[in-house]
Design an enzyme around this catalytic site. Structure first.
Site, PDB file in Angstrom:
ATOM      1  N   HIS A  54       0.839  -1.199   0.000  1.00 25.73           N
ATOM      2  CA  HIS A  54       0.000   0.000   0.000  1.00 25.73           C
ATOM      3  C   HIS A  54       0.874   1.249   0.000  1.00 25.73           C
ATOM      4  O   HIS A  54       2.096   1.160   0.137  1.00 25.73           O
ATOM      5  CB  HIS A  54      -0.990   0.000   1.163  1.00 25.73           C
ATOM      6  CG  HIS A  54      -0.387   0.000   2.536  1.00 25.73           C
ATOM      7  ND1 HIS A  54       0.348  -1.065   3.039  1.00 25.73           N
ATOM      8  CD2 HIS A  54      -0.415   0.930   3.531  1.00 25.73           C
ATOM      9  CE1 HIS A  54       0.733  -0.787   4.275  1.00 25.73           C
ATOM     10  NE2 HIS A  54       0.286   0.420   4.589  1.00 25.73           N
ATOM     11  N   HIS A  56       1.354   3.926   1.944  1.00 26.83           N
ATOM     12  CA  HIS A  56       1.866   4.666   3.099  1.00 26.83           C
ATOM     13  C   HIS A  56       3.391   4.707   3.088  1.00 26.83           C
ATOM     14  O   HIS A  56       4.056   3.760   2.672  1.00 26.83           O
ATOM     15  CB  HIS A  56       1.347   4.058   4.394  1.00 26.83           C
ATOM     16  CG  HIS A  56      -0.102   4.341   4.628  1.00 26.83           C
ATOM     17  ND1 HIS A  56      -0.845   3.695   5.577  1.00 26.83           N
ATOM     18  CD2 HIS A  56      -0.962   5.214   4.018  1.00 26.83           C
ATOM     19  CE1 HIS A  56      -2.098   4.152   5.562  1.00 26.83           C
ATOM     20  NE2 HIS A  56      -2.182   5.064   4.613  1.00 26.83           N
ATOM     21  N   ASP A  58       5.836   4.388   5.104  1.00 25.54           N
ATOM     22  CA  ASP A  58       6.706   3.403   5.731  1.00 25.54           C
ATOM     23  C   ASP A  58       6.701   2.059   5.002  1.00 25.54           C
ATOM     24  O   ASP A  58       7.403   1.133   5.418  1.00 25.54           O
ATOM     25  CB  ASP A  58       6.339   3.214   7.210  1.00 25.54           C
ATOM     26  CG  ASP A  58       4.881   2.837   7.436  1.00 25.54           C
ATOM     27  OD1 ASP A  58       4.027   3.223   6.616  1.00 25.54           O
ATOM     28  OD2 ASP A  58       4.586   2.160   8.444  1.00 25.54           O
ATOM     29  N   HIS A  59       5.953   1.965   3.911  1.00 22.24           N
ATOM     30  CA  HIS A  59       5.956   0.767   3.080  1.00 22.24           C
ATOM     31  C   HIS A  59       6.426   1.057   1.657  1.00 22.24           C
ATOM     32  O   HIS A  59       6.792   0.119   0.932  1.00 22.24           O
ATOM     33  CB  HIS A  59       4.558   0.149   3.031  1.00 22.24           C
ATOM     34  CG  HIS A  59       4.082  -0.332   4.364  1.00 22.24           C
ATOM     35  ND1 HIS A  59       4.146  -1.654   4.756  1.00 22.24           N
ATOM     36  CD2 HIS A  59       3.559   0.348   5.414  1.00 22.24           C
ATOM     37  CE1 HIS A  59       3.676  -1.765   5.989  1.00 22.24           C
ATOM     38  NE2 HIS A  59       3.315  -0.560   6.409  1.00 22.24           N
ATOM     39  N   HIS A 110      -7.369  -1.270   5.601  1.00 19.84           N
ATOM     40  CA  HIS A 110      -6.396  -0.274   6.060  1.00 19.84           C
ATOM     41  C   HIS A 110      -6.324   0.874   5.059  1.00 19.84           C
ATOM     42  O   HIS A 110      -6.385   2.042   5.430  1.00 19.84           O
ATOM     43  CB  HIS A 110      -5.037  -0.946   6.230  1.00 19.84           C
ATOM     44  CG  HIS A 110      -3.970  -0.045   6.760  1.00 19.84           C
ATOM     45  ND1 HIS A 110      -4.051   0.550   7.996  1.00 19.84           N
ATOM     46  CD2 HIS A 110      -2.799   0.360   6.213  1.00 19.84           C
ATOM     47  CE1 HIS A 110      -2.970   1.286   8.195  1.00 19.84           C
ATOM     48  NE2 HIS A 110      -2.195   1.200   7.128  1.00 19.84           N
ATOM     49  N   ASP A 134      -0.321  -4.315   5.979  1.00 22.04           N
ATOM     50  CA  ASP A 134      -1.089  -3.888   7.144  1.00 22.04           C
ATOM     51  C   ASP A 134      -2.520  -4.414   7.115  1.00 22.04           C
ATOM     52  O   ASP A 134      -3.368  -3.954   7.893  1.00 22.04           O
ATOM     53  CB  ASP A 134      -1.107  -2.360   7.240  1.00 22.04           C
ATOM     54  CG  ASP A 134       0.231  -1.804   7.705  1.00 22.04           C
ATOM     55  OD1 ASP A 134       1.140  -2.601   7.998  1.00 22.04           O
ATOM     56  OD2 ASP A 134       0.377  -0.566   7.748  1.00 22.04           O
ATOM     57  N   HIS A 173       4.429  -5.173  10.177  1.00 23.06           N
ATOM     58  CA  HIS A 173       4.885  -4.543  11.416  1.00 23.06           C
ATOM     59  C   HIS A 173       5.076  -5.569  12.525  1.00 23.06           C
ATOM     60  O   HIS A 173       4.410  -6.609  12.548  1.00 23.06           O
ATOM     61  CB  HIS A 173       3.872  -3.509  11.907  1.00 23.06           C
ATOM     62  CG  HIS A 173       3.787  -2.284  11.060  1.00 23.06           C
ATOM     63  ND1 HIS A 173       4.607  -1.201  11.239  1.00 23.06           N
ATOM     64  CD2 HIS A 173       2.972  -1.978  10.019  1.00 23.06           C
ATOM     65  CE1 HIS A 173       4.302  -0.266  10.343  1.00 23.06           C
ATOM     66  NE2 HIS A 173       3.310  -0.719   9.589  1.00 23.06           N
TER      67      HIS A 173
END
Length: 283
Positions: A54, A56, A58-59, A110, A134, A173
């Protein structure tokens, strides 16, 4: 199929999947490209593709730099918001990397464009794997930000929950301890939760990852996959599966806030990271 688990940032995981005959490699959720390339070099493999779950930061934040360092790299995902995306994938689409098959599974909840990746090799005794970002984590799931509770239910229970029970779950995570502490609140009499939480605490003390789990294990202790179970319904006071899930999401958010109260500035930073806020446009 060899999977390298790569911890990065505060609690994220990147993955490097290696086809051991061709030495071709596929990366999942590149947040720190230089760290990834160190491992690519150490393993002596050819990195050809990035699979992003996805958009975001941090990915996906490492995609642009990685594509710059490796011209011709394919960056794949299901959301046009993914940084440096070269091709948008569709639900049910299948890819092939040597002997490794990949089935793309759209799992909104998410985010609306969240894609999970189911990998397997034919005529191989090793179990398949799912890279769930996520959407699904060990003992829990990501925050529901952009989709309906019904869509999230379908993603978790019908799409991911129907994969073979031996499927290894590689999530985005290291949230296992908090997830299982909440699961114990939901089902205090669940022996599987108690045993997994004890194991996870020992892993945490030893500074060791808790990934992968298996889908079969998740079905025993993850409340977000157990929305039809009587104790979970009783905890939420709901009966319809999507309503149970929605209530669990609210309770999980309250549980997290109570466990770790955030300063307003920290809360704003998390909102930015989760994609709830946008950065100002550059003039």
């Amino acid at each position: 199929m060899k999977v390298k688990v790569i911890p990065v940032l505060e609690d994220n995981y990147m993955y490097l999947v290696i086809e051991e005959h061709t030495r071709e490699a596929v990366a999942v959720d590149v947040a720190v490209p230089k760290r990834l390339l160190e491992i690519v070099g150490r393993e002596g493999v050819s990195l050809t593709t990035v699979l992003t779950t996805h958009h975001h930061w941090d990915h996906a934040r490492g995609n642009a730099e990685l594509a710059r360092l490796r011209p011709g790299l394919a960056v794949l995902g299901a959301d046009e918001r993914i940084c440096a995306l070269t091709r948008k994938l569709a639900h049910g689409e299948e890819l092939r990397f040597g002997a490794i098959h990949v089935r793309c599974l759209l799992t909104p909840g998410h985010t609306s464009g969240h894609m999970s990746y189911f990998l397997w090799e034919e005529d191989c005794p090793d179990p398949p794997a799912v890279f769930s970002g996520d959407a699904l984590s060990v003992g829990g799931c990501g925050l529901r930000l952009e989709s309906t509770a019904q869509q999230m239910y379908e993603s978790l229970v019908e799409t991911l929950g129907s994969l073979p029970p031996e499927t290894k779950v590689f999530c985005g995570h290291e949230h296992t301890l908090g997830n299982l502490e909440f699961a114990q609140k939901v089902e205090p009499g669940n022996d599987h939760v108690r045993a997994k939480l004890s194991w996870a605490k020992k892993r945490d003390e030893d500074d060791m990852p808790t990934v992968p789990s298996t889908l079969g294990e998740e079905l025993l202790y993850n409340p977000f996959l157990r929305v039809a179970e009587e104790p979970v319904c009783k905890f939420t006071g709901k009966a319809a599966p999507a309503e149970v899930l929605e209530a669990l999401c609210r309770e999980r958010a309250s549980f997290e806030r109570a466990a770790e109260p955030l300063h307003p500035q920290a809360r704003a930073l998390l909102a930015l990271q989760w994609g709830l806020l946008s950065t100002p446009r550059q003039k």
